[in-house]
Design a protein around this motif. Structure first.
Motif, PDB file in Angstrom:
ATOM      1  N   THR A 137       0.843  -1.202   0.000  1.00 49.06           N
ATOM      2  CA  THR A 137       0.000   0.000   0.000  1.00 49.06           C
ATOM      3  C   THR A 137       0.878   1.251   0.000  1.00 49.06           C
ATOM      4  OG1 THR A 137      -1.842  -1.108   1.124  1.00 49.06           O
ATOM      5  CG2 THR A 137      -1.715   1.288   1.332  1.00 49.06           C
ATOM      6  N   GLU A 138       1.930   1.245   0.814  1.00 49.68           N
ATOM      7  CA  GLU A 138       2.849   2.381   0.866  1.00 49.68           C
ATOM      8  C   GLU A 138       3.631   2.520  -0.439  1.00 49.68           C
ATOM      9  OE1 GLU A 138       5.062   5.637   2.162  1.00 49.68           O
ATOM     10  OE2 GLU A 138       3.189   4.772   2.929  1.00 49.68           O
ATOM     11  N   SER A 194      -8.356   1.872  10.425  1.00 51.85           N
ATOM     12  CA  SER A 194      -8.115   3.310  10.280  1.00 51.85           C
ATOM     13  C   SER A 194      -6.736   3.610   9.708  1.00 51.85           C
ATOM     14  CB  SER A 194      -8.272   4.008  11.639  1.00 51.85           C
ATOM     15  OG  SER A 194      -9.537   3.729  12.198  1.00 51.85           O
ATOM     16  N   ASP A 195      -5.772   2.722   9.932  1.00 48.31           N
ATOM     17  CA  ASP A 195      -4.431   2.919   9.379  1.00 48.31           C
ATOM     18  C   ASP A 195      -4.479   3.036   7.863  1.00 48.31           C
ATOM     19  OD1 ASP A 195      -3.305   2.813  11.885  1.00 48.31           O
ATOM     20  OD2 ASP A 195      -2.673   0.719  11.742  1.00 48.31           O
ATOM     21  N   ASN A 207      -5.703   7.452   5.924  1.00 53.51           N
ATOM     22  CA  ASN A 207      -4.494   7.979   5.302  1.00 53.51           C
ATOM     23  C   ASN A 207      -4.855   8.504   3.917  1.00 53.51           C
ATOM     24  OD1 ASN A 207      -1.993   8.217   3.834  1.00 53.51           O
ATOM     25  ND2 ASN A 207      -1.014   6.922   5.381  1.00 53.51           N
ATOM     26  N   LYS A 208      -4.741   9.794   3.706  1.00 52.54           N
ATOM     27  CA  LYS A 208      -5.184  10.408   2.445  1.00 52.54           C
ATOM     28  C   LYS A 208      -4.420   9.886   1.235  1.00 52.54           C
ATOM     29  CE  LYS A 208      -2.169  14.455   3.047  1.00 52.54           C
ATOM     30  NZ  LYS A 208      -1.243  14.113   1.958  1.00 52.54           N
ATOM     31  N   ASP A 209      -3.216   9.347   1.457  1.00 51.46           N
ATOM     32  CA  ASP A 209      -2.422   8.830   0.343  1.00 51.46           C
ATOM     33  C   ASP A 209      -2.811   7.402  -0.026  1.00 51.46           C
ATOM     34  OD1 ASP A 209      -0.887  11.182   0.208  1.00 51.46           O
ATOM     35  OD2 ASP A 209       0.484  10.435   1.762  1.00 51.46           O
ATOM     36  N   TYR A 210      -3.613   6.763   0.823  1.00 50.39           N
ATOM     37  CA  TYR A 210      -3.931   5.352   0.608  1.00 50.39           C
ATOM     38  C   TYR A 210      -5.307   5.110  -0.016  1.00 50.39           C
ATOM     39  CZ  TYR A 210       0.026   4.090   3.685  1.00 50.39           C
ATOM     40  OH  TYR A 210       1.260   3.912   4.264  1.00 50.39           O
ATOM     41  N   ARG A 248     -10.378  10.150   2.852  1.00 54.67           N
ATOM     42  CA  ARG A 248     -11.328   9.702   3.876  1.00 54.67           C
ATOM     43  C   ARG A 248     -12.730  10.256   3.655  1.00 54.67           C
ATOM     44  NH1 ARG A 248     -10.468  10.912  10.391  1.00 54.67           N
ATOM     45  NH2 ARG A 248     -12.560  10.232  11.111  1.00 54.67           N
TER      46      ARG A 248
END
Length: 475
Positions: free
Chosen positions: A224-225, A289-290, A294-297, A302
């Motif tokens: 994901t990262e 929630s992790d 996260n707006k990048d994920y 959100r």
């Protein structure tokens, strides 16, 4: 005197059913003359192709059972009434799946479907007009009838050893409920099911990008990262569903709970014994929630999650290039994949293990058939419903995962559906969708609303968990 269905070394192949193979328009459908392969469970199954689209299948039928007698024509001319939620296309598929049995036995299974099943079944049973068999998509609703002694204990005529041949222990455990006076009974038999613990992706784009399917939560978070660093959000998520908005969030929490605590704690959670305010439950929400916060994920961030319809959330995976890469949803989501995308263009992997000691459980939804009137022909029909043959044409048309052991590989519409069945069969832990087992004031009430409030930011974690838990006081 009640006769039990006995397992015997003399168990013979006495059931010969003629099923019409539903020809699917999906790519990859096998021809009528394809040589069948052994089932994923290792059961020896054979299929003989005949002219046209007909296929003869055999099922093992224990000697002396009511099913055996029915197949010999002993109950010809009788009628078994059945009531459930199957309507429209599902009702047609169900009727197609029982036609060969009706033709062979002469038993008329008179099915009545209703969109108001959940509301009207109480009226019918309590009013003395119970059907012979009812199809419950929510075991929690059936449990009330079991507790009041309204349903027939399946184990009174089906031997435990036979049931263990037909189903894994997890399925049998989920069918056990408290009867009148607190005595345990087997409240029904499992029929159609759907796998929920799935993460979908664009197969070709995924391969072209050089990504590899993650097998653990840590691997999935690392990927994901990586996708975020490559310039894309990994996840497309939507929980909007009209008056049922929030239910996709409950599925995420349930899957994470099964991977971060014991099955026993999961079961206690469903009854309120393990409260939502407990650190174990909060930990599951934080895990979700992790990713979600996260707006990048997340595609759209959100704020888009609450306003994006769950069915639309799969579509960004199939733009060119993809706008997102993953969508966690049950097998039915393929119905929402954009038109023109074929089965060989998408795939799934199991929602991965988080804590190794809990493995990779399979969360499912499904239908359990319960029996209200005890007659020989009704027993025969219930015994038939324990066989994979009772779902054959439905499996072949797609969209159904059989809970029974021994389904031949060549019955499945495509490889994805075959693997779903294999995933369920091999899972060490199987649990039903938790919100469907909770009291409706929670599972279809505060759980949906509390998660929606939490995701939208109108409630903190502590406030949301307290709000959800309060639903147990309203039951």
């Amino acid at each position: 005197m009640k006769r039990k269905l006995k397992k015997s070394s003399t168990m013979s192949l006495m059931m010969v059913l003629l099923f019409s193979v539903v020809m699917s328009a999906c790519g990859g459908t096998t021809s009528n003359t394809a040589t069948p392969e052994p089932a994923a469970t290792g059961t020896d199954t054979t299929a003989t192709a005949t002219t046209g689209a007909d296929m003869i299948k055999t099922a093992k039928v224990p000697a002396g059972s009511e099913l055996e007698k029915a197949l010999k024509g002993e109950y010809k001319g009788t009628k078994v009434t059945m009531y459930g939620p199957f309507v429209d296309a599902d009702e047609q598929k169900f009727n197609a799946s029982i036609k060969a049995f009706e033709d062979q036995t002469g038993i008329d299974i008179a099915y009545e479907g209703s969109k108001e099943f959940e509301a009207t079944i109480n009226v019918r049973v309590n009013g003395g007009n119970a059907p012979d068999i009812a199809d419950f998509p929510q075991p929690g609703l059936l449990e009330g009838f079991a507790n009041s002694g309204k349903v027939v204990d399946i184990s009174s005529f089906m031997d435990e050893s036979y049931l263990k041949e037909q189903y894994k222990d997890s399925w049998l455990d989920m069918a056990k409920m408290k009867g009148e006076g607190g005595k345990e009974l087997t409240a029904g038999v499992w029929a159609r099911s759907s796998v929920k613990s799935l993460v979908w992706y664009n197969k070709k784009a995924f391969a072209d990008a050089g990504y590899e399917v993650p097998k653990t939560w840590d691997e999935m978070m690392a990927l994901t990262e990586q996708i975020a660093k490559d310039g894309d959000p990994a996840w497309s998520i939507g929980i909007e569903s009209g008056t049922a908005t929030g239910w996709p969030a409950t599925d995420w929490i349930e899957d994470i709970m099964l991977r971060t605590t014991t099955p026993e704690n999961y079961d206690k959670w469903l009854t309120g014994e393990l409260p939502f305010t407990d650190p174990i439950v909060k930990n599951a929400v934080k895990k979700m929630s992790d990713i979600w916060f996260n707006k990048d994920y997340v595609y759209g961030g959100r704020s888009s999650i609450v306003t994006t319809n769950f069915g639309d959330s799969i579509q960004p995976l199939f733009t060119d290039p993809p706008k997102a890469w993953f969508n966690r949803q049950a097998g039915f989501i393929v119905s929402f994949i954009p038109e023109g995308v074929t089965a060989d263009e998408y795939d799934w992997f199991p929602f991965p293990s988080i804590d190794e000691q809990y493995g990779t459980p399979a969360m499912i939804s499904g239908d359990i058939y319960a029996m209200f009137n005890d007659r020989p022909e009704v027993r025969a029909v219930m015994e038939f419903f324990t066989t994979a043959e009772s779902l054959q044409s439905w499996i072949q048309s797609g969209g159904v995962t059989p809970p029974m052991n021994g389904t031949p590989d060549d019955w499945f519409a495509n490889d994805q559906e075959r693997r779903m069945s294999q995933f369920v069969q091999e899972a060490k832990t199987i649990r039903f969708d938790g919100s469907d087992l909770m009291p409706s004031s929670v599972g279809a009430g505060t759980f949906w609303k509390g998660m929606t409030d939490y995701v939208s930011g109108t409630a903190s974690l502590d406030e949301a968990m307290a709000e959800i838990q309060s639903g147990f006081k309203k039951q």
